[in-house]
Design an enzyme around this catalytic site. Structure first.
Site, PDB file in Angstrom:
ATOM      1  N   TYR A   4       5.341  68.170 104.165  1.00 53.35           N
ATOM      2  CA  TYR A   4       5.437  69.595 103.779  1.00 53.35           C
ATOM      3  C   TYR A   4       6.792  70.158 104.202  1.00 53.35           C
ATOM      4  O   TYR A   4       7.451  70.862 103.429  1.00 53.35           O
ATOM      5  CB  TYR A   4       4.291  70.359 104.445  1.00 53.35           C
ATOM      6  CG  TYR A   4       4.118  71.778 103.976  1.00 53.35           C
ATOM      7  CD1 TYR A   4       3.865  72.072 102.635  1.00 53.35           C
ATOM      8  CD2 TYR A   4       4.186  72.850 104.873  1.00 53.35           C
ATOM      9  CE1 TYR A   4       3.682  73.381 102.204  1.00 53.35           C
ATOM     10  CE2 TYR A   4       4.003  74.158 104.450  1.00 53.35           C
ATOM     11  CZ  TYR A   4       3.751  74.427 103.123  1.00 53.35           C
ATOM     12  OH  TYR A   4       3.576  75.721 102.695  1.00 53.35           O
ATOM     13  N   ALA A   5       7.214  69.840 105.427  1.00 55.14           N
ATOM     14  CA  ALA A   5       8.503  70.330 105.930  1.00 55.14           C
ATOM     15  C   ALA A   5       9.645  69.850 105.025  1.00 55.14           C
ATOM     16  O   ALA A   5      10.562  70.611 104.710  1.00 55.14           O
ATOM     17  CB  ALA A   5       8.730  69.845 107.362  1.00 55.14           C
ATOM     18  N   ASN A  17       5.750  77.459  92.393  1.00 61.01           N
ATOM     19  CA  ASN A  17       4.924  77.900  93.529  1.00 61.01           C
ATOM     20  C   ASN A  17       3.762  76.956  93.861  1.00 61.01           C
ATOM     21  O   ASN A  17       3.226  77.004  94.958  1.00 61.01           O
ATOM     22  CB  ASN A  17       4.423  79.315  93.171  1.00 61.01           C
ATOM     23  CG  ASN A  17       3.395  79.857  94.102  1.00 61.01           C
ATOM     24  OD1 ASN A  17       3.727  80.307  95.193  1.00 61.01           O
ATOM     25  ND2 ASN A  17       2.129  79.805  93.700  1.00 61.01           N
ATOM     26  N   VAL A  22       1.351  69.906  87.517  1.00 60.67           N
ATOM     27  CA  VAL A  22       2.819  69.863  87.578  1.00 60.67           C
ATOM     28  C   VAL A  22       3.351  68.550  88.164  1.00 60.67           C
ATOM     29  O   VAL A  22       4.551  68.299  88.111  1.00 60.67           O
ATOM     30  CB  VAL A  22       3.422  71.063  88.349  1.00 60.67           C
ATOM     31  CG1 VAL A  22       3.128  72.376  87.648  1.00 60.67           C
ATOM     32  CG2 VAL A  22       2.974  71.087  89.797  1.00 60.67           C
TER      33      VAL A  22
HETATM   34  N1  LIG Z   1      -0.579  80.689 102.396  1.00 61.32           N
HETATM   35  C1  LIG Z   1       0.387  80.514 103.275  1.00 61.32           C
HETATM   36  O1  LIG Z   1       0.234  80.762 104.484  1.00 61.32           O
HETATM   37  C2  LIG Z   1       1.736  80.016 102.818  1.00 61.32           C
HETATM   38  C3  LIG Z   1       2.809  80.091 103.719  1.00 61.32           C
HETATM   39  C4  LIG Z   1       4.060  79.636 103.310  1.00 61.32           C
HETATM   40  C5  LIG Z   1       4.233  79.134 102.035  1.00 61.32           C
HETATM   41  N2  LIG Z   1       3.168  79.081 101.178  1.00 61.32           N
HETATM   42  C6  LIG Z   1       3.420  78.546  99.857  1.00 61.32           C
HETATM   43  O2  LIG Z   1       2.940  79.437  98.880  1.00 61.32           O
HETATM   44  C7  LIG Z   1       2.603  78.712  97.698  1.00 61.32           C
HETATM   45  C8  LIG Z   1       1.224  79.106  97.249  1.00 61.32           C
HETATM   46  O3  LIG Z   1       0.303  78.785  98.262  1.00 61.32           O
HETATM   47  P1  LIG Z   1      -1.092  79.537  98.429  1.00 61.32           P
HETATM   48  O4  LIG Z   1      -1.339  79.677  99.878  1.00 61.32           O
HETATM   49  O5  LIG Z   1      -1.120  80.738  97.559  1.00 61.32           O
HETATM   50  O6  LIG Z   1      -2.084  78.384  97.906  1.00 61.32           O
HETATM   51  P2  LIG Z   1      -3.436  78.393  97.048  1.00 61.32           P
HETATM   52  O7  LIG Z   1      -4.080  77.090  97.333  1.00 61.32           O
HETATM   53  O8  LIG Z   1      -4.241  79.639  97.313  1.00 61.32           O
HETATM   54  O9  LIG Z   1      -2.917  78.406  95.553  1.00 61.32           O
HETATM   55  C9  LIG Z   1      -2.174  77.322  95.041  1.00 61.32           C
HETATM   56  C10 LIG Z   1      -2.439  77.164  93.560  1.00 61.32           C
HETATM   57  O10 LIG Z   1      -1.670  76.049  93.094  1.00 61.32           O
HETATM   58  C11 LIG Z   1      -2.454  75.289  92.196  1.00 61.32           C
HETATM   59  N3  LIG Z   1      -2.007  73.914  92.162  1.00 61.32           N
HETATM   60  C12 LIG Z   1      -2.082  72.985  93.159  1.00 61.32           C
HETATM   61  N4  LIG Z   1      -1.626  71.796  92.728  1.00 61.32           N
HETATM   62  C13 LIG Z   1      -1.249  71.960  91.439  1.00 61.32           C
HETATM   63  C14 LIG Z   1      -0.709  71.088  90.454  1.00 61.32           C
HETATM   64  N5  LIG Z   1      -0.482  69.792  90.722  1.00 61.32           N
HETATM   65  N6  LIG Z   1      -0.417  71.597  89.239  1.00 61.32           N
HETATM   66  C15 LIG Z   1      -0.656  72.893  88.969  1.00 61.32           C
HETATM   67  N7  LIG Z   1      -1.186  73.756  89.841  1.00 61.32           N
HETATM   68  C16 LIG Z   1      -1.488  73.303  91.066  1.00 61.32           C
HETATM   69  C17 LIG Z   1      -3.865  75.393  92.762  1.00 61.32           C
HETATM   70  O11 LIG Z   1      -4.844  75.105  91.761  1.00 61.32           O
HETATM   71  C18 LIG Z   1      -3.913  76.849  93.232  1.00 61.32           C
HETATM   72  O12 LIG Z   1      -4.374  77.724  92.201  1.00 61.32           O
HETATM   73  C19 LIG Z   1       2.761  77.240  98.064  1.00 61.32           C
HETATM   74  O13 LIG Z   1       4.027  76.777  97.625  1.00 61.32           O
HETATM   75  C20 LIG Z   1       2.688  77.251  99.578  1.00 61.32           C
HETATM   76  O14 LIG Z   1       3.344  76.130 100.155  1.00 61.32           O
HETATM   77  C21 LIG Z   1       1.929  79.509 101.550  1.00 61.32           C
END
Ligand SMILES: NC(=O)c1ccc[n+]([C@@H]2O[C@H](COP(=O)([O-])OP(=O)(O)OC[C@H]3O[C@@H](n4cnc5c(N)ncnc54)[C@H](O)[C@@H]3O)[C@@H](O)[C@H]2O)c1
Length: 265
Positions: A155-156, A90, A64
């Site tokens: 990130y923030a 996401n 993306v």
């Molecule tokens: N896990 C947490 O504690 C948490 C807390 C707050 C917010 N979030 C947010 O939730 C969302 C998902 O996070 P997660 O913890 O499930 O992460 P994760 O790493 O388990 O999953 C993220 C997915 O995004 C894909 N991805 C990364 N870069 C990409 C790119 N350039 N193009 C396409 N796909 C891509 C990865 O391959 C992976 O499958 C994020 O936006 C993260 O900031 C997570």
């Protein structure tokens, strides 16, 4: 009655964690999912697990960060299904470093993947939703969009930016039948987040003890918030940022006077 019967949902980062859980939750509620992820193996696994459970899913491999690939992702989904009812932005990348040490290319990559891609996918999906006179756009923000952590300025900034993008999208398209909302998860037990807490040993437990509820969220608990926002039950909810963080941001973060802390210490 299933809550997303017949809907088409495009989910970026759907191959792991919160995106995966949301894809599976939406599919259980009758939606057909287009999993969009850079990790082909993860995207293919989630799509096949949804199908094995009796749901509908396909996947598209996409980085993306590249506008041409975001264009292909949206076009492929629209061509395949003829409509897009739900877009969940996401996917994430996070550069790490104190402000003076953060490399410019890490800052830029964080913005590309975690903010510009959200804007661009939204921009491309909006005309489709306007034609349909209906649609839901969801953005994964974070408690990091509300409060800051050390070395996570990039990130923030993207997570706060996502909240602002959500508000603008919501107010500009509210009369076109389109709703746009953000979810601010707290710490969630996903593969991505658990990797960052793997060391030192025992750190995961220390980290979880700072959350008033005493544990991390399961990805399915965040997916349930997404489901509410995607469904008709949220018909009057737009421009909102729903915090699901086990009470984390409810606490000021101040240290407490000895003897005046929580009753579990
Ligand atoms: N896990 C947490 O504690 C948490 C807390 C707050 C917010 N979030 C947010 O939730 C969302 C998902 O996070 P997660 O913890 O499930 O992460 P994760 O790493 O388990 O999953 C993220 C997915 O995004 C894909 N991805 C990364 N870069 C990409 C790119 N350039 N193009 C396409 N796909 C891509 C990865 O391959 C992976 O499958 C994020 O936006 C993260 O900031 C997570």
């Amino acid at each position: 009655m299933m809550r997303l019967q017949g809907k088409i949902a495009l989910i970026t980062g759907g191959g792991s964690g919160i995106g995966e859980a949301t894809a599976k939750t939406f599919a259980r509620e009758g939606a057909t999912i287009m999993i969009a992820d850079r990790d082909e193996a993860g995207a293919a696994r989630v799509a096949s697990e949804i199908k094995a459970a009796g749901g509908g899913a396909e996947y598209v491999t996409v980085n993306v960060a590249k506008p041409s690939e975001v264009e292909r992702m949206v076009q492929t989904t629209a061509d395949r299904f003829g409509r897009i009812d739900v877009l969940l932005n996401n996917a994430v990348y996070t550069g790490v470093g104190r402000v003076a040490d953060l490399a410019l290319d890490e800052w830029q990559r964080t913005l590309d993947v975690s903010l510009t891609a959200y804007f661009y996918a939204t921009k491309l999906v909006l005309p489709i939703m306007v034609r349909q006179r209906a649609g839901v756009i969801l953005n994964t923000s974070s408690t990091a969009g509300l409060v800051s952590d050390y070395k996570l300025a990039a990130y923030a900034v993207v997570k706060a930016g996502v909240i602002a993008l959500t508000r603008n999208t919501a107010i500009e398209y509210a009369r076109k039948g389109i709703r746009c909302n953000a979810v601010c998860p707290g710490s969630t037990e996903t593969p991505g987040f658990m990797r960052t807490l793997a060391r030192p040993r025992g750190f995961k437990e220390t980290f979880a003890s700072h959350i008033p509820i005493g544990r991390f969220a399961q990805p399915s608990e965040i997916a349930n918030v997404m489901l509410f926002l995607a469904s008709e039950e949220a018909s009057f909810v737009t421009g909102a940022c729903i915090v699901a963080d086990g009470g984390f941001t409810a606490h000021s973060g101040n240290p407490y006077v000895p003897g005046q802390g929580p009753d579990w210490e």
